[in-house]
Design a protein around this motif. Structure first.
Motif, PDB file in Angstrom:
ATOM      1  N   GLN A   1      42.103  60.689  44.131  1.00 23.92           N
ATOM      2  CA  GLN A   1      42.340  59.893  42.794  1.00 23.92           C
ATOM      3  C   GLN A   1      43.378  58.765  42.560  1.00 23.92           C
ATOM      4  OE1 GLN A   1      42.609  63.422  40.240  1.00 23.92           O
ATOM      5  NE2 GLN A   1      43.108  62.212  38.371  1.00 23.92           N
ATOM      6  N   ALA A   2      42.801  57.719  41.981  1.00 23.72           N
ATOM      7  CA  ALA A   2      44.007  56.486  41.993  1.00 23.72           C
ATOM      8  C   ALA A   2      44.978  56.907  41.325  1.00 23.72           C
ATOM      9  CB  ALA A   2      43.151  55.319  41.217  1.00 23.72           C
ATOM     10  N   ASP A   3      46.151  57.138  41.179  1.00 27.64           N
ATOM     11  CA  ASP A   3      47.477  57.019  40.701  1.00 27.64           C
ATOM     12  C   ASP A   3      47.851  55.733  40.078  1.00 27.64           C
ATOM     13  OD1 ASP A   3      48.718  59.017  43.846  1.00 27.64           O
ATOM     14  OD2 ASP A   3      48.071  60.242  41.920  1.00 27.64           O
ATOM     15  N   VAL A   4      47.531  54.728  40.709  1.00 33.85           N
ATOM     16  CA  VAL A   4      48.160  53.472  39.861  1.00 33.85           C
ATOM     17  C   VAL A   4      46.864  52.666  39.714  1.00 33.85           C
ATOM     18  CG1 VAL A   4      49.825  51.474  39.733  1.00 33.85           C
ATOM     19  CG2 VAL A   4      50.093  53.390  40.502  1.00 33.85           C
ATOM     20  N   VAL A   5      46.639  52.289  38.583  1.00 33.47           N
ATOM     21  CA  VAL A   5      45.421  51.194  38.560  1.00 33.47           C
ATOM     22  C   VAL A   5      46.065  49.965  38.262  1.00 33.47           C
ATOM     23  CG1 VAL A   5      43.500  50.335  37.720  1.00 33.47           C
ATOM     24  CG2 VAL A   5      43.602  52.646  37.724  1.00 33.47           C
ATOM     25  N   ILE A   6      46.073  48.600  39.030  1.00 36.70           N
ATOM     26  CA  ILE A   6      46.496  47.203  38.192  1.00 36.70           C
ATOM     27  C   ILE A   6      45.226  46.356  37.749  1.00 36.70           C
ATOM     28  CG2 ILE A   6      47.029  44.804  39.152  1.00 36.70           C
ATOM     29  CD1 ILE A   6      48.920  46.696  41.236  1.00 36.70           C
ATOM     30  N   THR A   7      45.379  46.277  36.663  1.00 36.56           N
ATOM     31  CA  THR A   7      43.791  44.957  36.081  1.00 36.56           C
ATOM     32  C   THR A   7      44.668  43.953  35.700  1.00 36.56           C
ATOM     33  OG1 THR A   7      43.214  47.346  35.476  1.00 36.56           O
ATOM     34  CG2 THR A   7      42.520  45.382  34.030  1.00 36.56           C
ATOM     35  N   ASN A   8      43.803  42.666  36.082  1.00 34.11           N
ATOM     36  CA  ASN A   8      43.666  41.212  36.053  1.00 34.11           C
ATOM     37  C   ASN A   8      42.823  40.677  34.776  1.00 34.11           C
ATOM     38  OD1 ASN A   8      46.098  40.981  37.080  1.00 34.11           O
ATOM     39  ND2 ASN A   8      45.235  39.815  39.012  1.00 34.11           N
ATOM     40  N   THR A   9      42.979  41.350  33.417  1.00 34.33           N
ATOM     41  CA  THR A   9      41.844  41.613  32.120  1.00 34.33           C
ATOM     42  C   THR A   9      41.162  39.912  32.449  1.00 34.33           C
ATOM     43  OG1 THR A   9      43.170  42.703  31.278  1.00 34.33           O
ATOM     44  CG2 THR A   9      41.637  42.027  29.604  1.00 34.33           C
ATOM     45  N   PHE A  10      39.662  39.983  32.432  1.00 35.90           N
ATOM     46  CA  PHE A  10      38.878  39.185  32.836  1.00 35.90           C
ATOM     47  C   PHE A  10      39.019  38.143  30.939  1.00 35.90           C
ATOM     48  CE2 PHE A  10      34.240  37.832  31.507  1.00 35.90           C
ATOM     49  CZ  PHE A  10      34.375  36.538  32.666  1.00 35.90           C
ATOM     50  N   ASN A  11      39.528  36.930  30.889  1.00 30.75           N
ATOM     51  CA  ASN A  11      39.124  35.763  30.203  1.00 30.75           C
ATOM     52  C   ASN A  11      38.609  35.592  29.649  1.00 30.75           C
ATOM     53  OD1 ASN A  11      39.333  33.715  31.686  1.00 30.75           O
ATOM     54  ND2 ASN A  11      41.043  33.372  31.212  1.00 30.75           N
ATOM     55  N   GLY A  12      36.728  35.461  29.904  1.00 36.22           N
ATOM     56  CA  GLY A  12      35.785  35.175  29.755  1.00 36.22           C
ATOM     57  C   GLY A  12      35.752  33.570  30.212  1.00 36.22           C
ATOM     58  N   THR A  13      36.347  33.030  31.033  1.00 37.61           N
ATOM     59  CA  THR A  13      35.999  32.243  31.827  1.00 37.61           C
ATOM     60  C   THR A  13      36.415  32.519  33.550  1.00 37.61           C
ATOM     61  OG1 THR A  13      38.275  31.556  32.304  1.00 37.61           O
ATOM     62  CG2 THR A  13      37.405  30.875  29.824  1.00 37.61           C
ATOM     63  N   GLY A  14      35.662  31.374  34.124  1.00 35.35           N
ATOM     64  CA  GLY A  14      35.201  31.613  36.113  1.00 35.35           C
ATOM     65  C   GLY A  14      35.483  30.351  36.368  1.00 35.35           C
ATOM     66  N   ILE A  15      36.410  30.174  37.686  1.00 35.00           N
ATOM     67  CA  ILE A  15      35.846  28.987  38.370  1.00 35.00           C
ATOM     68  C   ILE A  15      35.147  29.489  39.592  1.00 35.00           C
ATOM     69  CG2 ILE A  15      37.297  30.486  40.227  1.00 35.00           C
ATOM     70  CD1 ILE A  15      38.731  27.877  40.700  1.00 35.00           C
ATOM     71  N   GLN A  16      34.734  28.141  40.230  1.00 30.17           N
ATOM     72  CA  GLN A  16      33.465  28.065  40.769  1.00 30.17           C
ATOM     73  C   GLN A  16      33.210  26.238  41.648  1.00 30.17           C
ATOM     74  OE1 GLN A  16      29.894  25.815  38.659  1.00 30.17           O
ATOM     75  NE2 GLN A  16      31.389  26.388  36.490  1.00 30.17           N
ATOM     76  N   PRO A  17      32.824  26.548  42.894  1.00 30.41           N
ATOM     77  CA  PRO A  17      31.296  27.422  42.625  1.00 30.41           C
ATOM     78  C   PRO A  17      31.661  28.699  44.300  1.00 30.41           C
ATOM     79  CG  PRO A  17      31.107  25.522  43.950  1.00 30.41           C
ATOM     80  CD  PRO A  17      31.842  25.823  43.608  1.00 30.41           C
ATOM     81  N   LEU A  18      31.364  29.860  44.766  1.00 26.52           N
ATOM     82  CA  LEU A  18      32.168  30.783  45.150  1.00 26.52           C
ATOM     83  C   LEU A  18      30.247  30.642  46.403  1.00 26.52           C
ATOM     84  CD1 LEU A  18      32.974  32.474  47.702  1.00 26.52           C
ATOM     85  CD2 LEU A  18      32.579  34.136  45.432  1.00 26.52           C
ATOM     86  N   GLY A  19      30.245  30.158  47.795  1.00 25.63           N
ATOM     87  CA  GLY A  19      29.130  30.019  48.508  1.00 25.63           C
ATOM     88  C   GLY A  19      28.625  28.516  48.649  1.00 25.63           C
ATOM     89  N   GLU A  20      27.035  28.490  48.948  1.00 16.99           N
ATOM     90  CA  GLU A  20      26.570  27.614  50.211  1.00 16.99           C
ATOM     91  C   GLU A  20      26.476  26.319  47.950  1.00 16.99           C
ATOM     92  OE1 GLU A  20      23.112  26.829  52.729  1.00 16.99           O
ATOM     93  OE2 GLU A  20      23.391  28.729  52.409  1.00 16.99           O
ATOM     94  N   PRO A  21      27.059  25.001  48.921  1.00 12.74           N
ATOM     95  CA  PRO A  21      27.006  24.504  49.987  1.00 12.74           C
ATOM     96  C   PRO A  21      28.901  24.349  50.143  1.00 12.74           C
ATOM     97  CG  PRO A  21      26.444  22.947  48.647  1.00 12.74           C
ATOM     98  CD  PRO A  21      26.116  23.963  48.118  1.00 12.74           C
ATOM     99  N   ASP A  22      29.284  24.663  49.308  1.00  6.98           N
ATOM    100  CA  ASP A  22      31.211  24.908  49.151  1.00  6.98           C
ATOM    101  C   ASP A  22      31.601  25.619  49.763  1.00  6.98           C
ATOM    102  OD1 ASP A  22      33.499  23.881  47.853  1.00  6.98           O
ATOM    103  OD2 ASP A  22      31.671  22.306  46.007  1.00  6.98           O
ATOM    104  N   THR A  23      32.344  26.452  48.714  1.00  4.03           N
ATOM    105  CA  THR A  23      33.481  27.488  48.634  1.00  4.03           C
ATOM    106  C   THR A  23      33.406  28.560  49.786  1.00  4.03           C
ATOM    107  OG1 THR A  23      35.252  25.844  46.589  1.00  4.03           O
ATOM    108  CG2 THR A  23      35.993  27.702  48.026  1.00  4.03           C
ATOM    109  N   THR A  24      33.689  29.232  50.641  1.00  9.35           N
ATOM    110  CA  THR A  24      33.192  29.973  51.273  1.00  9.35           C
ATOM    111  C   THR A  24      34.471  31.240  50.880  1.00  9.35           C
ATOM    112  OG1 THR A  24      33.103  28.628  53.262  1.00  9.35           O
ATOM    113  CG2 THR A  24      33.245  30.581  53.354  1.00  9.35           C
ATOM    114  N   THR A  25      35.067  31.617  50.443  1.00 10.04           N
ATOM    115  CA  THR A  25      35.700  32.199  49.991  1.00 10.04           C
ATOM    116  C   THR A  25      36.530  31.957  48.495  1.00 10.04           C
ATOM    117  OG1 THR A  25      35.790  33.057  52.265  1.00 10.04           O
ATOM    118  CG2 THR A  25      36.838  33.692  51.119  1.00 10.04           C
ATOM    119  N   TYR A  26      37.181  33.734  47.945  1.00 10.15           N
ATOM    120  CA  TYR A  26      37.474  33.538  47.112  1.00 10.15           C
ATOM    121  C   TYR A  26      38.521  34.937  47.451  1.00 10.15           C
ATOM    122  CZ  TYR A  26      36.095  29.549  44.393  1.00 10.15           C
ATOM    123  OH  TYR A  26      36.244  27.963  43.206  1.00 10.15           O
ATOM    124  N   GLY A  27      39.869  34.694  46.957  1.00  6.74           N
ATOM    125  CA  GLY A  27      40.480  35.688  46.774  1.00  6.74           C
ATOM    126  C   GLY A  27      41.636  36.097  46.692  1.00  6.74           C
TER     127      GLY A  27
END
Length: 221
Positions: A17-43
């Motif tokens: 059972q989680a004791d601490v939940v850390i949330t970065n709230t979605f602001n409705g925008t995004g960064i791209q792209p993830l996947g072929e043929p461009d960016t391999t990884t986002y972290g």
């Protein structure tokens, strides 16, 4: 707006059972792209919330497909050292989907013990899965600053443990998502794993852009 939700694939035999939940709230925008043929990884780079709740039980990122192709991705956690990913600590099963609307993909780690003060990166990657089809997604962003910042790897198919990720640590961008941590003493055995009865889409339902649907990926046991 239509939403897509996936059936739960599996439950791990050990949970917490989680004791601490850390949330970065979605602001409705995004960064791209993830996947072929461009960016391999986002972290997202992070540390444990304190010296007590040091078990990472799950984490999530928020995805939306950029074209009609089905994306194949997997998730992982690694140490973060000198601006790059170091030792791999966790890798999920490969999951796939076409996320027609913003979808929060939740990754269960099965309970990953971490060291307080050490920096880590939780990532989604298409490394090793490039097949000649340009299947791209964007990753949701947050205005919060509850974790250390976003990084990415433009290795174009390279390993997510590429030693020199492009991007930044503790930068102005934050990836939207949630991390759930618990105290190692709160690990609770469950009666057993539930079998997957079937995989498919649940019904479409109305939802706001800032409330993405959730899909859960199998925990590693």
């Amino acid at each position: 707006m239509k939403t897509i939700a996936a059936l739960v694939l599996a439950l791990a035999s050990v949970g917490a059972q989680a004791d601490v939940v850390i949330t970065n709230t979605f602001n409705g925008t995004g960064i791209q792209p993830l996947g072929e043929p461009d960016t391999t990884t986002y972290g997202e780079v992070f540390t444990t919330p304190d010296a007590i709740n040091t078990v990472l039980d799950s984490f999530s990122l928020i995805l939306q497909s950029l074209n009609a192709s089905t994306s194949q991705l997997y998730a992982g956690v690694a140490t973060w050292v000198n601006g790059g990913a170091g030792t791999s600590l966790f890798t999920s099963s490969v999951f796939s989907g076409n996320f027609t609307d913003w979808t929060e993909v939740v990754i269960g780690t099965g309970g990953l013990s971490l060291t307080p003060g050490q920096q880590y990166v939780a990532f989604f990657s298409a490394s090793g899965l490039f097949d000649g089809s340009n299947a791209l997604v964007q990753v949701g962003l947050s205005d919060d600053a509850n974790t250390l910042g976003m990084s990415w790897d433009n290795a174009n198919g390279g390993s997510p443990l590429h030693p020199n990720w492009n991007g930044c640590q503790a930068c102005s961008y934050q990836l939207a998502g949630t991390m759930e941590f618990s105290n190692p003493g709160n690990q609770v055995p469950e009666p057993g794993s539930m079998a997957l009865l079937g995989l498919g889409l649940l019904g479409a339902a109305a939802a706001r852009r800032r409330s993405p649907a959730k899909a859960r990926v199998p925990e590693q046991v």
